[in-house]
Design an enzyme around this catalytic site. Sequence first.
Site, PDB file in Angstrom:
ATOM      1  N   ALA A 193      11.163  31.440 -30.040  1.00  0.00           N
ATOM      2  CA  ALA A 193      10.704  32.413 -30.450  1.00  0.00           C
ATOM      3  C   ALA A 193       9.325  32.047 -31.377  1.00  0.00           C
ATOM      4  CB  ALA A 193      11.351  33.412 -30.806  1.00  0.00           C
ATOM      5  N   SER A 198      10.626  35.808 -34.086  1.00  0.00           N
ATOM      6  CA  SER A 198      12.311  35.695 -34.272  1.00  0.00           C
ATOM      7  C   SER A 198      12.973  36.493 -34.163  1.00  0.00           C
ATOM      8  CB  SER A 198      12.412  34.444 -34.759  1.00  0.00           C
ATOM      9  OG  SER A 198      14.264  34.669 -34.697  1.00  0.00           O
ATOM     10  N   ASP A 207      23.550  32.602 -34.193  1.00  0.00           N
ATOM     11  CA  ASP A 207      23.932  31.393 -32.951  1.00  0.00           C
ATOM     12  C   ASP A 207      25.590  30.769 -34.387  1.00  0.00           C
ATOM     13  OD1 ASP A 207      22.084  31.633 -32.990  1.00  0.00           O
ATOM     14  OD2 ASP A 207      20.554  29.641 -33.084  1.00  0.00           O
ATOM     15  N   GLU A 256      21.237  32.363 -23.122  1.00  0.00           N
ATOM     16  CA  GLU A 256      22.130  32.123 -24.522  1.00  0.00           C
ATOM     17  C   GLU A 256      23.231  31.995 -24.842  1.00  0.00           C
ATOM     18  OE1 GLU A 256      19.102  31.671 -27.822  1.00  0.00           O
ATOM     19  OE2 GLU A 256      17.238  30.818 -27.171  1.00  0.00           O
ATOM     20  N   TRP A 258      24.960  31.674 -26.657  1.00  0.00           N
ATOM     21  CA  TRP A 258      25.647  30.874 -28.950  1.00  0.00           C
ATOM     22  C   TRP A 258      24.964  32.274 -29.145  1.00  0.00           C
ATOM     23  CZ3 TRP A 258      22.773  28.075 -25.514  1.00  0.00           C
ATOM     24  CH2 TRP A 258      20.782  28.153 -26.049  1.00  0.00           C
TER      25      TRP A 258
HETATM   26 ZN   LIG Z   1      19.862  31.943 -32.049  1.00  0.00          ZN
END
Ligand SMILES: [Zn+2]
Length: 339
Positions: A193, A198, A207, A256, A258
């Site tokens: 981002a 973000s 994460d 994603e 994670w």
């Molecule tokens: Zn992340």
Amino acid sequence: MTEAQMIRRKRRQKELRRRRAVLGALVLCLALIPVLLFSCCDFQKAEAQAPAGAGQPSAQPRQKTASPEPVKAETVASKDLPEGWKILSVSEEDLAEGSLVLVNRDYGYDPGLPQTVSVYDCKNHSYLVKDTYLSIREEAVEALNDWMDAFAAETGRTDVNIVAGWRSFEDQTQLYQNAVETKGQAHADAYLALPGHSEHHTGLAIDLDTYDVDTGASGGFDGDGDYAWAVDHAWEFGYIQRYPSGKSHITGIDFESWHFRYVGLPHAFLMRSEDLCMEEYIDYLRAHPFAGEHLQVSCFGTDYELYFCPKNQVIVPTAGNYTISGNNVDGFIITIQRP
Ligand SMILES: [Zn+2]
């Protein structure tokens, strides 16, 4: 810990205390974490006055339904406000508080807002964390502890490593620029981002990685094998996989495996059962305004009632337990916990 590290940590703690002092005046109750009772969840639509939790329990995801179009929520005249409800005074800044804030390319977030705690200081022994500075919101770390305890009990694994939490504007700027320089603009845009947009600015996102304590090797977190359990059961602890496959045209970020986001219960359950990503869920909630049908959800033995209020008129119960979260767009979601 070196002296330099201690100085950095003290600065960080000083900054955290400053944010807490500023935010301490907010009157919204945000921190009610549902107790996990390990039963099952169910939900049904019902009128606001209908008894809650009367449906057949089922933890199976329901058939996917189309995300309803956002509706213009109508306000209620004070004289028409039913007994047992009151209008709550909120500010524009409150829109950015709560576990349901939407942050993406369209809706930015001030990284200076969240109160966070060190994961290292709060964690249990069921997982690892990259360093002592990584921080997230307290409710998110409490849920993470429960999630990783359950994962370790199920698989015997304690090698999940938390490698990202809250990020400053400068952190995101550096990450984005590094990605552009090393992997190209297209990769950076697909997975990162822009600074100020973000989810990591909220203190509600983490994460995951894996770490081999013998070799020091990072294994990534692909969600396969033993780790599939952690992905499949994340919702039970209030976490969602924020950028799922098949939704990148909505989220703006490629899949994603994670990246997880804390939204709490019963929201993580509803998003899973209705197959809604965060953007779709915010629209879904907006389609259940105070004046219309409220959502009735039974999750792990607790009954919830949910509805949306536009920011110019927030209506809450005069008694009982409820949480309120801004959506960082145009209104608030009220989640009532029924006795
Ligand atoms: Zn992340």
